[in-house]
Motif scaffolding. Structure first.
Motif, short mmCIF file in Angstrom:
data_model
loop_
_atom_site.label_atom_id
_atom_site.label_comp_id
_atom_site.label_asym_id
_atom_site.label_seq_id
_atom_site.Cartn_x
_atom_site.Cartn_y
_atom_site.Cartn_z
N ASP A 199 0.83 -1.20 0.00
CA ASP A 199 0.00 0.00 0.00
C ASP A 199 0.86 1.26 0.00
OD1 ASP A 199 -2.78 -1.18 0.37
OD2 ASP A 199 -1.60 -2.17 1.93
N ILE A 200 2.00 1.17 0.67
CA ILE A 200 2.91 2.30 0.77
C ILE A 200 4.33 1.76 0.90
CG2 ILE A 200 2.61 2.47 3.29
CD1 ILE A 200 2.90 5.56 2.96
N VAL A 201 5.30 2.49 0.37
CA VAL A 201 6.70 2.20 0.64
C VAL A 201 7.27 3.38 1.41
CG1 VAL A 201 7.05 0.72 -1.38
CG2 VAL A 201 7.62 3.13 -1.53
N CYS A 202 8.18 3.08 2.30
CA CYS A 202 8.92 4.12 3.01
C CYS A 202 10.38 3.92 2.63
CB CYS A 202 8.74 4.00 4.51
SG CYS A 202 9.62 5.30 5.42
N LEU A 203 10.93 4.90 1.91
CA LEU A 203 12.33 4.83 1.50
C LEU A 203 13.20 5.22 2.69
CD1 LEU A 203 11.93 6.42 -2.02
CD2 LEU A 203 12.21 4.00 -1.46
N VAL A 204 14.15 4.35 3.02
CA VAL A 204 15.00 4.54 4.19
C VAL A 204 16.46 4.31 3.79
CG1 VAL A 204 13.17 3.77 5.76
CG2 VAL A 204 14.85 2.13 4.94
N PRO A 205 17.39 4.88 4.55
CA PRO A 205 18.79 4.56 4.29
C PRO A 205 19.12 3.19 4.89
CG PRO A 205 18.62 6.02 6.19
CD PRO A 205 17.22 5.84 5.64
N GLU A 206 20.12 2.56 4.33
CA GLU A 206 20.61 1.30 4.90
C GLU A 206 22.11 1.40 5.08
OE1 GLU A 206 19.49 -2.22 2.76
OE2 GLU A 206 17.36 -1.75 2.90
N ARG A 207 22.54 1.05 6.26
CA ARG A 207 23.96 0.96 6.55
C ARG A 207 24.24 -0.49 6.93
NH1 ARG A 207 21.85 5.48 8.37
NH2 ARG A 207 22.70 7.47 7.72
N ARG A 208 25.31 -1.04 6.44
CA ARG A 208 25.58 -2.47 6.60
C ARG A 208 25.72 -2.92 8.06
NH1 ARG A 208 23.27 -3.54 2.48
NH2 ARG A 208 24.30 -3.51 0.51
N LEU A 209 26.23 -2.09 8.94
CA LEU A 209 26.49 -2.54 10.30
C LEU A 209 25.37 -2.22 11.29
CD1 LEU A 209 30.30 -1.70 10.55
CD2 LEU A 209 29.21 -3.89 10.02
N GLU A 210 24.35 -1.50 10.87
CA GLU A 210 23.27 -1.17 11.79
C GLU A 210 22.34 -2.36 11.99
OE1 GLU A 210 21.19 2.12 9.98
OE2 GLU A 210 20.38 0.86 8.41
N VAL A 211 21.74 -2.44 13.17
CA VAL A 211 20.76 -3.49 13.44
C VAL A 211 19.39 -3.02 12.96
CG1 VAL A 211 19.60 -4.80 15.26
CG2 VAL A 211 22.06 -4.40 15.38
N THR A 212 19.14 -1.74 13.11
CA THR A 212 17.89 -1.13 12.67
C THR A 212 18.22 0.24 12.10
OG1 THR A 212 15.60 -0.72 13.36
CG2 THR A 212 17.34 -0.08 14.91
N THR A 213 17.30 0.82 11.36
CA THR A 213 17.55 2.11 10.73
C THR A 213 17.89 3.15 11.78
OG1 THR A 213 15.99 1.50 8.99
CG2 THR A 213 16.60 3.84 9.13
N GLU A 214 19.01 3.84 11.60
CA GLU A 214 19.54 4.74 12.63
C GLU A 214 19.44 6.21 12.28
OE1 GLU A 214 23.50 3.30 13.15
OE2 GLU A 214 22.84 1.60 14.36
N GLY A 215 19.11 6.56 11.06
CA GLY A 215 19.04 7.97 10.70
C GLY A 215 18.27 8.14 9.41
N GLY A 216 18.11 9.39 9.03
CA GLY A 216 17.31 9.68 7.85
C GLY A 216 18.09 9.64 6.55
N LEU A 217 17.33 9.60 5.46
CA LEU A 217 17.91 9.67 4.12
C LEU A 217 18.59 11.01 3.89
CD1 LEU A 217 14.88 8.42 2.00
CD2 LEU A 217 17.11 7.29 2.11
N ASP A 218 19.62 11.04 3.07
CA ASP A 218 20.19 12.30 2.61
C ASP A 218 19.49 12.64 1.30
OD1 ASP A 218 21.60 14.51 1.82
OD2 ASP A 218 23.57 13.58 2.09
N VAL A 219 18.32 13.27 1.42
CA VAL A 219 17.51 13.58 0.26
C VAL A 219 18.19 14.63 -0.61
CG1 VAL A 219 15.21 14.25 -0.56
CG2 VAL A 219 15.45 13.05 1.61
N VAL A 220 18.89 15.56 0.01
CA VAL A 220 19.58 16.60 -0.75
C VAL A 220 20.56 15.97 -1.74
CG1 VAL A 220 21.17 18.55 -0.57
CG2 VAL A 220 19.30 18.33 1.08
N ALA A 221 21.33 14.98 -1.29
CA ALA A 221 22.32 14.34 -2.15
C ALA A 221 21.69 13.36 -3.14
CB ALA A 221 23.36 13.61 -1.30
N SER A 222 20.50 12.85 -2.84
CA SER A 222 19.89 11.80 -3.66
C SER A 222 18.56 12.21 -4.28
CB SER A 222 19.66 10.55 -2.80
OG SER A 222 20.85 10.13 -2.21
N GLU A 223 18.33 13.50 -4.37
CA GLU A 223 17.02 13.99 -4.80
C GLU A 223 16.57 13.43 -6.15
OE1 GLU A 223 14.84 18.25 -5.67
OE2 GLU A 223 16.49 18.21 -4.24
N LYS A 224 17.46 13.43 -7.12
CA LYS A 224 17.08 12.95 -8.45
C LYS A 224 16.69 11.47 -8.42
CE LYS A 224 18.63 12.67 -13.23
NZ LYS A 224 19.69 12.94 -14.19
N ALA A 225 17.50 10.65 -7.77
CA ALA A 225 17.21 9.21 -7.71
C ALA A 225 15.94 8.93 -6.91
CB ALA A 225 18.40 8.47 -7.10
#
Length: 165
Positions: free
Chosen positions: A91-117
């Motif tokens: 019904d919905i997707v939530c785009l999140v950052p992924e870091r290889r060593l985290e157990v759970t999502t630890e911070g927000g997306l860098d939308v400024v750097a990835s705006e086009k994608a």
């Protein structure tokens, strides 16, 4: 009205710690989702990570088949996972950052750097009939960039933008 969404990722974390690679095991995140719905949850959240360390592909397909509430698929902005989402039709997707060593999502997306994608992924999801939200920090530049990614972001992102911008 307040709505309850239940994230079942760490049910899968426990299962994968015990049974990784076997294709079965307990506790079962799908069973947890069904129990959550039976208890009154309004939605189920599952994060299909690129490395599949928690939720597995079989989990999201089974969730789509059996749950009756909203399915929120958390996902990285990757082509592989986006292709799965288009076929899965959450019904919905939530785009999140992924870091290889985290157990759970630890911070927000860098939308400024990835705006086009992110804008391209948002467009693809919307064309597939899927709502999109972005997991971001409450930072003015990130909120403004999130707003620029498109008209069909979740109402929560739009409200945050109005509050901060």
């Amino acid at each position: 009205m307040l709505k309850l969404g239940v994230n079942i990722d760490h049910v899968a974390t426990i299962r994968e710690a015990r049974y990784r690679g076997r294709g079965f095991g307990e506790p079962d995140p799908v069973t947890a989702a069904l129990a959550s719905e039976a208890a009154g949850a309004h939605g189920i959240t599952a994060h299909l990570r690129e490395d599949r360390r928690h939720i597995q592909d079989r989990d999201v397909w089974k969730l789509r088949e059996v749950i009756r509430t909203r399915l929120n698929l958390e996902m990285a902005n990757s082509r592989e996972i986006a292709d799965i989402a288009i076929r899965l039709k959450p019904d919905i997707v939530c785009l999140v950052p992924e870091r290889r060593l985290e157990v759970t999502t630890e911070g927000g997306l860098d939308v400024v750097a990835s705006e086009k994608a992110l804008t391209e992924t948002r467009r693809r999801m919307n064309e597939g009939g899927i709502e999109v939200s972005l997991f971001i920090a409450p930072d003015r530049d990130q909120v403004e960039a999130a707003a620029r990614t498109g008209r069909s972001l979740s109402s929560c992102t739009r409200r945050l933008c109005r509050a901060l911008c």
